[in-house]
Design an enzyme around this catalytic site. Sequence first.
Site, PDB file in Angstrom:
ATOM      1  N   HIS A 248       0.388   9.463   4.801  1.00  0.00           N
ATOM      2  CA  HIS A 248       1.338   8.808   3.902  1.00  0.00           C
ATOM      3  C   HIS A 248       2.100   9.891   3.127  1.00  0.00           C
ATOM      4  CE1 HIS A 248      -0.460   4.472   3.514  1.00  0.00           C
ATOM      5  NE2 HIS A 248      -0.354   4.848   4.771  1.00  0.00           N
TER       6      HIS A 248
ATOM      7  N   GLU B  36       2.318  10.374  -0.026  1.00  0.00           N
ATOM      8  CA  GLU B  36       1.521  10.918  -1.128  1.00  0.00           C
ATOM      9  C   GLU B  36       0.483  11.923  -0.644  1.00  0.00           C
ATOM     10  OE1 GLU B  36       2.133   7.738  -0.378  1.00  0.00           O
ATOM     11  OE2 GLU B  36       1.947   6.424  -2.120  1.00  0.00           O
TER      12      GLU B  36
ATOM     13  N   CYS C 236      -0.649   2.903  -2.259  1.00  0.00           N
ATOM     14  CA  CYS C 236      -1.690   1.997  -1.747  1.00  0.00           C
ATOM     15  C   CYS C 236      -3.045   2.454  -2.294  1.00  0.00           C
ATOM     16  CB  CYS C 236      -1.694   2.005  -0.213  1.00  0.00           C
ATOM     17  SG  CYS C 236      -2.358   3.538   0.505  1.00  0.00           S
TER      18      CYS C 236
ATOM     19  N   CYS D 199      -4.008   6.076  -1.346  1.00  0.00           N
ATOM     20  CA  CYS D 199      -3.238   7.098  -2.073  1.00  0.00           C
ATOM     21  C   CYS D 199      -3.572   7.102  -3.560  1.00  0.00           C
ATOM     22  CB  CYS D 199      -1.754   6.902  -1.812  1.00  0.00           C
ATOM     23  SG  CYS D 199      -1.340   7.282  -0.088  1.00  0.00           S
TER      24      CYS D 199
END
Lengths: 146, 146
Positions: free
Chosen positions: A53, A55, A83, A86
């Site tokens: 992701h 992040e 999410c 993260c």
Amino acid sequence: MENIYMREALTLAKKALSMGEVPVGAVIVRKSDKKIIGKGYNRRETEKNPLSHAETEAILQASKTIGDWRLDGCAMYVTLEPCLMCAGAIINSRLDEVYFGAFDKRAGAVCSQKESFAGENITYYAGIMEDECSAVLKDFFDKIRR
Amino acid sequence: MENIYMREALTLAKKALSMGEVPVGAVIVRKSDKKIIGKGYNRRETEKNPLSHAETEAILQASKTIGDWRLDGCAMYVTLEPCLMCAGAIINSRLDEVYFGAFDKRAGAVCSQKESFAGENITYYAGIMEDECSAVLKDFFDKIRR
């Protein structure tokens, strides 16, 4: 309100978009000298990696930059609400501050679906350049549906 | 009760221990052929990477093995209850089942501190070979305190 770091995160989100990825971008800023020490964008499909992701990629790069897994004294700017994974990665890396753009009503783990930072030493600011951050995501999903 | 996959996860935890890392190990098993497709152990200090937990390392390897970020049809065996980041990574990678050994009263995000899998399509089994999984962690922290 314009923000130079969120502007950079948006540029990264558009890089993800150009690769056919869900467009999310993130940067990590060291607060003492205001330098960007980590950048990331969603590359889940390209890398065939569920951990990739925006992040986590930014955290990985920032840790490499400073040679330490502890990112206290740093802030993350990310175009979409993190999410659960993260949010947990942000806690584990000891980031102080998180600024996010668009809300994620379905999977947002900061305030939309879960409040992962409750009781943690992390301050968050929601809805930074929200319209622009949302628009890039909306365009992507509109195209997929067509 | 003895479990061959948790036994393997424990061997990985001991590998982490030998490197001076908090001893946690994990394996991912494809349920259709019972093959281990991913292994991982905590390497946070060695890699200077806050994302480098046993679970994320095992997910990364499993995704590489099968060439897909979707790990449905697979089960994870991990010696310690996953933290929030790893619980989120398990959700994101669509693992079906999680078996963990020791409970993490401080940061466990499956049932001890948070119930991250509530409402998710994930079945978990807690306390598999708990005594052995806890003992290796207890030894590590006892040594640090001395």
